[in-house]
Write a protein that holds these residues in place. Sequence first.
Motif, PDB file in Angstrom:
ATOM      1  N   LYS A 132      -2.540  47.183 -23.158  1.00  0.00           N
ATOM      2  CA  LYS A 132      -3.109  46.666 -21.911  1.00  0.00           C
ATOM      3  C   LYS A 132      -2.574  47.445 -20.701  1.00  0.00           C
ATOM      4  O   LYS A 132      -3.320  47.804 -19.792  1.00  0.00           O
ATOM      5  CB  LYS A 132      -2.747  45.187 -21.748  1.00  0.00           C
TER       6      LYS A 132
ATOM      7  N   GLU B 201      -4.152  50.810 -20.414  1.00  0.00           N
ATOM      8  CA  GLU B 201      -5.563  50.815 -20.056  1.00  0.00           C
ATOM      9  C   GLU B 201      -5.801  50.472 -18.591  1.00  0.00           C
ATOM     10  O   GLU B 201      -6.861  50.773 -18.040  1.00  0.00           O
ATOM     11  CB  GLU B 201      -6.319  49.810 -20.940  1.00  0.00           C
ATOM     12  N   TYR B 202      -4.825  49.847 -17.954  1.00  0.00           N
ATOM     13  CA  TYR B 202      -5.000  49.419 -16.567  1.00  0.00           C
ATOM     14  C   TYR B 202      -4.938  50.627 -15.627  1.00  0.00           C
ATOM     15  O   TYR B 202      -4.255  51.611 -15.891  1.00  0.00           O
ATOM     16  CB  TYR B 202      -3.914  48.400 -16.201  1.00  0.00           C
TER      17      TYR B 202
ATOM     18  N   PRO C 219       0.585  40.163 -24.550  1.00  0.00           N
ATOM     19  CA  PRO C 219      -0.433  40.324 -23.506  1.00  0.00           C
ATOM     20  C   PRO C 219      -0.529  39.132 -22.574  1.00  0.00           C
ATOM     21  O   PRO C 219      -0.761  39.282 -21.373  1.00  0.00           O
ATOM     22  CB  PRO C 219      -1.715  40.530 -24.310  1.00  0.00           C
TER      23      PRO C 219
ATOM     24  N   ILE D 249      -5.111  41.475 -17.390  1.00  0.00           N
ATOM     25  CA  ILE D 249      -5.912  40.966 -18.507  1.00  0.00           C
ATOM     26  C   ILE D 249      -7.399  41.079 -18.191  1.00  0.00           C
ATOM     27  O   ILE D 249      -8.201  41.562 -19.011  1.00  0.00           O
ATOM     28  CB  ILE D 249      -5.553  39.495 -18.807  1.00  0.00           C
TER      29      ILE D 249
ATOM     30  N   THR E  93      -8.769  44.680 -18.170  1.00  0.00           N
ATOM     31  CA  THR E  93      -8.718  45.437 -19.426  1.00  0.00           C
ATOM     32  C   THR E  93      -9.440  44.750 -20.567  1.00  0.00           C
ATOM     33  O   THR E  93      -9.327  45.160 -21.716  1.00  0.00           O
ATOM     34  CB  THR E  93      -7.253  45.683 -19.834  1.00  0.00           C
ATOM     35  N   CYS E  94     -10.188  43.657 -20.264  1.00  0.00           N
ATOM     36  CA  CYS E  94     -10.940  42.979 -21.324  1.00  0.00           C
ATOM     37  C   CYS E  94     -12.013  43.922 -21.879  1.00  0.00           C
ATOM     38  O   CYS E  94     -12.719  44.586 -21.111  1.00  0.00           O
ATOM     39  CB  CYS E  94     -11.625  41.728 -20.769  1.00  0.00           C
TER      40      CYS E  94
ATOM     41  N   HIS F  96      -6.500  38.590 -25.505  1.00  0.00           N
ATOM     42  CA  HIS F  96      -5.449  38.089 -24.617  1.00  0.00           C
ATOM     43  C   HIS F  96      -4.270  37.539 -25.408  1.00  0.00           C
ATOM     44  O   HIS F  96      -3.112  37.652 -24.984  1.00  0.00           O
ATOM     45  CB  HIS F  96      -6.046  36.997 -23.730  1.00  0.00           C
TER      46      HIS F  96
END
Length: 695
Positions: A587, A590-591, A618, A626, A629-630, A664
């Motif tokens: 996560k 990826e942010y 997470p 969260i 990055t879903c 999540h």
Amino acid sequence: MTVAAYTHSISNAPANFLTINSELLSRERWQAILQYKQAFLQNEAEDPRQYSYMDQEVAASWIRSRKRGVNPYSVVTGSNLSPAKLSEILDKNRGLIDITYALTKSLQDVILACGYILYLFDKDGIVLLNNGSLESFVKLPEFDTRTGLLINEESEGTTAHELCLRLKRPVQLIGPEHYCIAFQNSIASAAPIKDVNGIIQAVAVLVSQPLLNTPEEDTIKKMGPHSLCLVISLATIIETEFNLKNRYNTVVNALHATLACIDEGIVTINQQGRILHINPAGMRILKLRQEEADARNINEFLGNNSCLMDLAKKGENVTVEERFGVGFDKDYYQVNIRPILNKYTQELDVAVLKLSSCEKLAAQKSGKTGNVAIYTFENIISQNKEFQKSMALARRFASSPENILVIGESGTGKELYAQAMHNVYCPQGPFMAVNCAAMPRELIESELFGYEGGSFTGAERNGRPGKIELAHGGTLFLDEIGDMPLELQAVLLRTLEDKQIMRVGGSRYKKVDFRLIAATNRNIHKMVKENQFRADLYFRLSVLTINIPSLRDRGEDIKVLSEFFVEKYCRKNGWDIPQISLAAQKKLNEYEWPGNVRQLQNAMIYAVNTALGDVIKPENLPNYIILETCPIKIEDISSGNGNLGEMLCLENLEKAAIETALMHANNYVPAAAEILGISRSTLYRKLKDYNIEYS
């Protein structure tokens, strides 16, 4: 005869055994050199370098001695130094003299029994000490010491100690090799005494008692090796003792110099952490009495997870934050670690710790006197190649007096760069930081340039110096320079050009000397084209420019920094350090990190405080990470190009919600069910209905 002449016979000998070519210490050679000497002194045309038995270094010294007009029939009998100068030299070499005196005193019976005289010369040829009887030297005047005499090639010609200093190695002269007739029946052996850097500080010399004009073969062969080996051994012992004493004195002097900082705690520890020295401020911090300090260990006052000793043993000068105290009564201190390594083993001998209260530093940082530059380049962490190039550039620029412009997004570490460069360029000077974006336009001029008393309503009666004036002798850091008002930019430009300021309401200029580091997250070049920033100031600021990459362009640094922030925060609070799960790290990777490193640090502090166990999952990350990055987002469904009815189908929305909850919860079904607000059995059923994999 120099030791160079022995090389071929020594090179294959064991380390502790010295062998000498017997041909070089022979009665025949002695007698031949004696005849050469007589011919050389009687005929200026004689060239001793052509003689078969002559050492070339000795022959060259004979020639130099004759050219200098040295009288071979006289010796130096009186000091050619003033009493004050001689006293100064003896005091300067007191350590060497004391060590040699103590050693020769214990060996005095051996030296006298063998008929030797021991001399200690300094690196200029001045006799610092002699031990032994001079009575047997009939050519010498009747006195007990030659201490204080300057004896060199200009005064006595060829001598063992002069060649030893010139060749930087042990030397032995047999009788007639000496230029001075008074020593032509003696064997003199000399060995250098060097400091830890290999520089000769003195020479030890053993001179034998006068022998027959041509001594017996057996006498030469016994006395030559004996005196050379003995003087080399003596010089080695003196050298070792001298360097050990100097190393100890260096540590003590460094400690005394540091103790001048009486506001901070100064603690010196050894490799095991035992306290060797501590100043009064250090005793107050550790709540120690002087009589018990020597029996205590620094580890008694540190937390279980402290890295202080590990950092000290690495041998690097670093600054860390540690908690010091007894039991639960601990406070935070900034600790400067200054290790001193053993020259030969490169292991830690001692470390000097300077303890500064974090509370006091914070007060200084927020006070009127500006910021404290506590960061160095060693505190900046990165494995990204582009960032490392940027930091290498900053290291090169750091020593330059030119203005520096640092460009980077908010949170990338522009002020860290500024502090690190300051601590290279002028670490003892002030570091004044001003955020141009955070200051009202009507106050920024007086804040930068100061004001005279009564200049405006609310002004202090005696006036106040500005940040530029306070930066004299140090660094002025102007953050967000792009937000500085245009009308003030002209005043700043003038200050940079002539290094003078005038306070608001003042009537005279004052000289200032500072190095400017400016920083911005805006496109200054574009602002110049749009007339929002002065071109002349831009060119003055950007003499040296550094660009700091954003965190999203430094993918490999996200993992390194996230783990670093977790460890640092937990150590600060004395907590166990949790691991970051693979799903949570995914996560983080990826942010996009619009707030860069500062935002990542805040996110990890949040994660540590919400993690219940020893793993950061997470669900422990801030919600904005969260949501961003879903893998499936509601807005993605609603804004798609497909059939609107299909996109808004409840089954599709429900399936997306379940997949998001699983992501999540790191595919942990009970946690995902809790997020969705349904029972575990219901979630298991829906997973089967929608054919969603979760293991």
